[in-house]
Design an enzyme around this catalytic site. Structure first.
Site, PDB file in Angstrom:
ATOM      1  N   CYS A   1       0.837  -1.199   0.000  1.00 35.07           N
ATOM      2  CA  CYS A   1       0.000   0.000   0.000  1.00 35.07           C
ATOM      3  C   CYS A   1       0.869   1.243   0.000  1.00 35.07           C
ATOM      4  O   CYS A   1       2.082   1.162   0.035  1.00 35.07           O
ATOM      5  CB  CYS A   1      -0.911   0.015   1.217  1.00 35.07           C
ATOM      6  SG  CYS A   1       0.018   0.179   2.733  1.00 35.07           S
TER       7      CYS A   1
ATOM      8  N   CYS B   1       3.685   1.653   2.380  1.00 34.46           N
ATOM      9  CA  CYS B   1       4.947   0.983   2.052  1.00 34.46           C
ATOM     10  C   CYS B   1       5.765   1.870   1.132  1.00 34.46           C
ATOM     11  O   CYS B   1       6.976   2.019   1.306  1.00 34.46           O
ATOM     12  CB  CYS B   1       4.700  -0.336   1.325  1.00 34.46           C
ATOM     13  SG  CYS B   1       3.673  -1.466   2.223  1.00 34.46           S
TER      14      CYS B   1
ATOM     15  N   ASP C   1       4.142  28.419 -32.604  1.00 33.90           N
ATOM     16  CA  ASP C   1       5.212  28.916 -33.446  1.00 33.90           C
ATOM     17  C   ASP C   1       4.682  28.799 -34.883  1.00 33.90           C
ATOM     18  O   ASP C   1       3.735  28.061 -35.123  1.00 33.90           O
ATOM     19  CB  ASP C   1       6.437  28.007 -33.226  1.00 33.90           C
ATOM     20  CG  ASP C   1       7.503  28.198 -34.280  1.00 33.90           C
ATOM     21  OD1 ASP C   1       7.858  29.343 -34.544  1.00 33.90           O
ATOM     22  OD2 ASP C   1       7.965  27.184 -34.837  1.00 33.90           O
TER      23      ASP C   1
HETATM   24  P1  ADP Z   1       9.840  30.989 -36.740  1.00 29.87           P
HETATM   25  O1  ADP Z   1       9.585  31.717 -35.472  1.00 29.87           O
HETATM   26  O2  ADP Z   1       8.838  31.321 -37.774  1.00 29.87           O
HETATM   27  O3  ADP Z   1      10.000  29.524 -36.552  1.00 29.87           O
HETATM   28  P2  ADP Z   1      12.730  31.632 -36.739  1.00 29.87           P
HETATM   29  O4  ADP Z   1      12.723  32.196 -35.363  1.00 29.87           O
HETATM   30  O5  ADP Z   1      13.429  30.335 -36.942  1.00 29.87           O
HETATM   31  O6  ADP Z   1      11.248  31.545 -37.351  1.00 29.87           O
HETATM   32  O7  ADP Z   1      13.362  32.676 -37.724  1.00 29.87           O
HETATM   33  C1  ADP Z   1      12.849  33.988 -37.810  1.00 29.87           C
HETATM   34  C2  ADP Z   1      13.314  34.719 -39.027  1.00 29.87           C
HETATM   35  O8  ADP Z   1      14.719  34.877 -38.982  1.00 29.87           O
HETATM   36  C3  ADP Z   1      13.023  34.019 -40.313  1.00 29.87           C
HETATM   37  O9  ADP Z   1      11.746  34.313 -40.794  1.00 29.87           O
HETATM   38  C4  ADP Z   1      14.122  34.583 -41.223  1.00 29.87           C
HETATM   39  O10 ADP Z   1      13.733  35.829 -41.707  1.00 29.87           O
HETATM   40  C5  ADP Z   1      15.286  34.781 -40.280  1.00 29.87           C
HETATM   41  N1  ADP Z   1      16.209  33.647 -40.312  1.00 29.87           N
HETATM   42  C6  ADP Z   1      16.474  32.766 -39.312  1.00 29.87           C
HETATM   43  N2  ADP Z   1      17.398  31.869 -39.701  1.00 29.87           N
HETATM   44  C7  ADP Z   1      17.707  32.145 -40.984  1.00 29.87           C
HETATM   45  C8  ADP Z   1      18.578  31.555 -41.945  1.00 29.87           C
HETATM   46  N3  ADP Z   1      19.348  30.485 -41.698  1.00 29.87           N
HETATM   47  N4  ADP Z   1      18.642  32.125 -43.176  1.00 29.87           N
HETATM   48  C9  ADP Z   1      17.896  33.200 -43.452  1.00 29.87           C
HETATM   49  N5  ADP Z   1      17.056  33.782 -42.601  1.00 29.87           N
HETATM   50  C10 ADP Z   1      16.958  33.292 -41.375  1.00 29.87           C
HETATM   51 MG    MG Z   2      10.335  27.512 -35.823  1.00 38.91          MG
END
Ligand code: ADP
Ligand code: MG
Length: 740
Positions: free
Chosen positions: A21, A24, A433
């Site tokens: 129980c 324990c 997201d």
């Molecule tokens: P989400 O919030 O939509 O998942 P992220 O936070 O990953 O997007 O990225 C936000 C923004 O940053 C993207 O929309 C882009 O404009 C820019 N970004 C992020 N990583 C990259 C990358 N590797 N190359 C080009 N742009 C990038």
């Molecule tokens: Mg993302």
């Protein structure tokens, strides 16, 4: 805010035996925690296991300590082969115990049945002299010995260990009833008839045995869910060697080996499809019931069932490292973990038995003082002891948790953090997201715009800088550049700026790709491109800029289609009166467009990862209970900041360690389903605790007042365990509701 991440090393897991129980469980927990070096210890009664956060070297000492307290303990192996053998051995042991308990119960039931017949006749008002005291003694004595034996042993061990458990109550109560009756017989002889409680003692023992049997069955069905998961991957596979296909045990496979999976066969390893094509039933891993088509290069996971095609798979993970094994471990860990409410229940259970014994003593003294005589006083005290057994209380929470998390896992929802489950029932705001969560996460480049004629050169330059980035946008740009052909320039070490973009050096010049915020930081003038960017943003396209030596070269537009289930997912959450929002790193106009298309209550963007976490925190500060849904990679801070972090996995490559809840397939509708199962589990826990307490709260005063015979008290106690367990098991039938 708590971060649902395990920082210390793997915990030590012990398999336990001999617990009867909650008292324990509480006792074992206490002795484990007393060992120097132990950070924390949790004992799960339903699964008969303990999880101890302590250095691995302590494991022998821990086993010894548990054994010293009068229980059995064995270190659980990590090796999958050994673990499987252990699980089987334990299964066999449990089956054996169950059969033995069943035999004891049947013998007791047969011997107790005549008493029941007489009691039944008496209820109709007729008085019967069915059995002489000697016959009663002959019926009750074997029950007292055979069925009573395990309670005497349990009680003795428990007292030896310096505590009192439920066995003490049963042993004491029935012995008192039996002993008193025997005494009456010796003193009064035949005249004792009518003042004997042999039937009480026998009934209690028989019914408590019945309760234990039902409880053991419930435990077995809960544990069976995990065993089933472990058994999903077959132990053998067909390796393709130089001499053709040979059957081998999975443990002999090496990474990179090729295995053949014939039509209809179950996949034994995680790997990548190299030859052939087929469709796989992945339902046992992801909860998705429709078969998923697989082509060359696709990932395949162990435990799934092959459809009509033959496949040649390159081995990427076997045994313990497979996704399936990881799921099994996570579910097991979650089930062993203890809900915060359970800690309170355990504290109560730990002091319950002594308190009950005190109440029984008071009852006895009270009746004696009122001059009611030894018989009435003793019988009231016995009834109190019996009805107060806290076994239902101990089972209430763990059975509901095990049933709930098991049902969730079958639907493709992995609940890793029990605290998150507890918080999830109150969620009133869900923040999604965007990329990869509400959208497919596989953007494609739609067009490239530059000042000069060098659009293709710029795309290749961008691809070179993105080469090391894992971001979906990076992959899209690389794919587009490859399709276009031509060699990529050589880029130096790239630096990723999360939520903004990437930077690298090419030919001694700084090249950057990213959003407006990044360009602003770098002091790049975008005036010339604003109109073009806005036009594409209004179409819902993501726009990234490319700069070289601080000069803007052009922009790349990408489209990421919204998931087909996204609108429905939002609608289902709205029906639950939940505020649905989106936080994205993308442009405000893109965010707005998606928000309108999906009917979101509010959207926020562009936000950097820390700003997403900040948004979650400010929503929480407003008194909301927030769930954050993300892909678990760059959303980690926001996932950790939320009351409930829900990571959306792709089913094969899952970021399972970051969030409290992981969805095994990228279907946003599962968010509502996971909140549902959390709520349902939570409701069950509450119902169960209320049920268990009611029996005790109502039963104890009734028994103390002498309104209950010992036999009736035994029946009530058995019934309370049974109702709690069956109430919890109803959860195993839970399925996600399909919205329309
Ligand atoms: P989400 O919030 O939509 O998942 P992220 O936070 O990953 O997007 O990225 C936000 C923004 O940053 C993207 O929309 C882009 O404009 C820019 N970004 C992020 N990583 C990259 C990358 N590797 N190359 C080009 N742009 C990038
Ligand atoms: Mg993302």
């Amino acid at each position: 805010m708590t971060v649902a991440m395990k920082t210390s090393a793997e915990p030590i897991v012990l398999d336990l035996t001999g617990m009867t129980c909650a008292a324990c469980a509480a006792r074992i927990e206490k002795v484990l925690k007393r060992v120097p070096g132990v950070e924390s210890a949790t004992v799960n009664l339903a699964l008969e296991s303990a999880e101890v956060a302590a250095p691995g070297a302590l494991s022998d000492r821990l086993v010894a300590v548990v054994e010293g307290a009068g229980y059995g303990a064995r270190l659980r192996s990590r090796d999958p082969k050994a673990r499987r053998r252990e699980v089987e051995a334990r299964e066999a042991e449990r089956r054996h115990d169950l059969m033995q308990a069943l035999a004891v119960f049947l013998i007791s039931a047969v011997l107790t049945a005549p008493f029941f017949v007489v009691m039944g006749v008496m209820v109709t008002g007729r008085h019967v002299h069915a059995f002489t005291p000697v016959v009663q003694l002959m019926l009750a004595t074997p029950v007292q010995i055979i069925a009573g034996w395990r309670f005497y042993v349990g009680a003795f061990k428990s007292l030896l260990g310096g505590s009192a458990n439920m066995d003490v109550l049963v042993a004491l109560g029935t012995s008192a009833a039996y002993g008193f009756s025997l005494y009456q017989m010796i003193v009064l002889g035949e005249a004792a008839d009518g003042h004997l409680y042999f039937e009480g003692a026998a009934t209690i023992l028989t019914l408590v045995m019945l309760g234990k049997l039902l409880e053991a069955r419930a435990r077995r069905s809960a544990a069976a869910a995990i065993t089933k998961l472990m058994d999903l991957a077959p132990p053998v596979a067909t390796r393709i060697g130089p001499a053709g296909p040979v059957e081998v045990v999975v443990e002999d496979l090496r990474l990179g080996d090729r295995v053949l999976v014939r039509p209809g066969e179950r996949v034994a390893v995680d790997g990548v499809l190299r030859q052939g094509a087929s469709e796989l039933d992945e339902s046992l891993v992801t909860g998705e019931s429709r078969p998923v088509a697989k082509a060359i290069g696709d990932a395949v996971v162990a435990g799934t069932i092959n459809g009509s095609g033959a496949m040649e798979i390159e081995v990427r993970a076997v045994g313990e490292d497979t996704t399936l094994a990881r799921i099994g471990r996570l579910v097991e860990q979650a089930q062993i973990a203890k809900a915060p409410v359970q800690r309170l229940v355990d504290r109560i259970a730990g002091v319950f038995v002594p308190v009950v014994l005190a109440i029984a003593a008071l009852t006895f003294a009270g009746w004696m003082l009122m001059g009611a005589g030894l018989e009435a006083a003793l019988i009231a005290a016995v009834s109190v002891t019996v009805i107060a057994c806290p076994c239902a209380l101990g089972l209430a929470t763990p059975t509901a948790l095990v049933a709930g998390t098991g049902a969730a896992a079958r639907a493709g929802i992995l609940i890793r953090d029990i605290d998150a489950l507890e918080r999830a029932h109150g969620v009133d705001t869900v923040v999604f997201d965007k990329t990869g969560t509400l959208t497919e996460g596989h953007p494609i480049v739609t067009d490239v715009f530059t000042v000069g004629p060098g659009a293709r050169d710029m795309l290749r330059l961008a691809a070179a800088v993105q080469a090391t980035s894992e971001h979906p946008l990076a992959r899209a740009i690389i794919a587009a550049a490859k399709l276009d052909g031509g060699p990529f320039p050589a880029a130096g070490m790239a630096r990723a700026i999360p939520g903004r973009g990437v930077e690298a050096t090419v030919d001694g010049r700084a090249v950057a790709i990213g959003n407006e915020a990044l360009m602003q930081d770098l002091g790049v003038d975008l005036t010339f491109f604003t109109a073009e960017a806005d036009r594409r943003g209004a179409e819902g396209k993501t726009v990234v800029f490319v700069s070289k030596s601080g000069e803007a070269l052009g922009l790349i537009a990408l489209a990421d289609p919204v998931r087909p289930e996204a609108a429905e997912a939002v609608a289902i959450l709205h029906r639950r009166r939940i505020d649905v929002r989106m936080a994205t790193g993308d442009r405000a106009d893109v965010a707005g467009m998606i928000g309108r298309a999906l009917g979101l209550d509010r959207v926020a963007g562009p936000l950097r990862p820390e700003e997403k976490a900040g948004l979650i925190r400010s929503l929480s500060a407003d008194g909301r209970t927030v769930a954050m849904v993300g892909d678990g990679v760059n959303d980690a801070p926001a996932l950790a900041a939320a009351a409930v972090g829900i990571a959306m996995g792709s089913g094969t490559d899952v970021a399972m360690e970051t969030a409290g809840i992981t969805l095994m397939r990228p279907d946003p509708r599962l968010v509502a389903a996971s909140l549902d199962i959390a709520r349902a589990t939570w409701a069950k826990i509450r119902q169960n605790l209320v049920l268990a307490f009611i029996y005790n709260v109502v039963g104890i005063p009734l028994a103390a007042a002498g309104l209950m015979t010992p036999a009736l008290a035994g029946a009530a106690m058995a019934l309370s365990s049974v109702s709690v367990v069956s109430n919890a098991l109803a959860l195993t039938r839970w399925r996600p509701r399909r919205g329309t």
